[in-house]
Motif scaffolding. Structure first.
Motif, short mmCIF file in Angstrom:
data_model
loop_
_atom_site.label_atom_id
_atom_site.label_comp_id
_atom_site.label_asym_id
_atom_site.label_seq_id
_atom_site.Cartn_x
_atom_site.Cartn_y
_atom_site.Cartn_z
N THR A 98 -111.09 -1.00 78.98
CA THR A 98 -112.13 -1.42 79.93
C THR A 98 -113.51 -1.38 79.29
OG1 THR A 98 -110.81 -0.61 81.78
CG2 THR A 98 -113.17 -0.94 82.18
N SER A 99 -113.78 -0.31 78.57
CA SER A 99 -115.08 -0.17 77.92
C SER A 99 -115.30 -1.24 76.85
CB SER A 99 -115.22 1.22 77.29
OG SER A 99 -116.46 1.35 76.67
N LYS A 156 -114.00 -4.24 76.86
CA LYS A 156 -114.24 -5.51 77.55
C LYS A 156 -115.67 -5.58 78.05
CE LYS A 156 -109.51 -6.44 78.95
NZ LYS A 156 -108.55 -6.48 80.05
N GLU A 157 -116.18 -4.46 78.54
CA GLU A 157 -117.55 -4.42 79.06
C GLU A 157 -118.58 -4.55 77.93
OE1 GLU A 157 -117.72 -0.75 81.18
OE2 GLU A 157 -116.55 -1.51 82.86
N ASN A 158 -118.19 -4.19 76.71
CA ASN A 158 -119.10 -4.24 75.57
C ASN A 158 -118.76 -5.37 74.61
OD1 ASN A 158 -120.89 -1.87 75.98
ND2 ASN A 158 -118.91 -0.82 76.04
N SER A 159 -118.19 -6.45 75.13
CA SER A 159 -117.88 -7.66 74.36
C SER A 159 -116.96 -7.41 73.18
CB SER A 159 -119.17 -8.32 73.87
OG SER A 159 -120.04 -8.56 74.93
N THR A 211 -121.83 4.49 73.07
CA THR A 211 -120.74 3.99 73.90
C THR A 211 -119.66 5.04 74.07
OG1 THR A 211 -121.18 1.75 73.10
CG2 THR A 211 -119.06 2.12 74.17
#
Length: 92
Positions: free
Chosen positions: A51-52, A54-57, A65
């Motif tokens: 998830t992280s 995906k949120e950070n491209s 992060t």
């Protein structure tokens, strides 16, 4: 003659690097063992990481992060609590 020479600085830094290496490898092995032992924890951590990313491209994680991942932090802290790298400190 100065108290701290270049040689003494190198010796001190070697002490901290190699001293920290053992405790870091100990913690890493314990975390991996616990994640292998408890697949549900491993799955939950994997989901947090996916998830992280995906949120950070989908970029590589930087320190900031990693510090925002609460489940990873909880696993690390609990592992240190249950399996401390230095189990006994003598009191003087």
């Amino acid at each position: 003659m100065p108290i701290h020479t270049e040689r003494s600085s190198l010796q001190a830094s070697s002490f901290f690097i190699f001293g920290g290496e053992d405790t870091t490898s100990h913690l890493t092995c314990r975390i991996m063992h616990q994640l292998a032992k408890y697949p549900k924890l491993q799955s939950k951590l994997r989901e947090e990481i996916i998830t992280s990313r995906k949120e950070n491209s989908d970029t590589n994680f930087d320190y900031d992060t990693l510090m925002t991942l609460p489940y990873l932090d909880a696993i690390c802290r609990e592992t240190v609590r249950v399996f401390p790298p230095v189990p006994i400190l003598p009191r003087m």
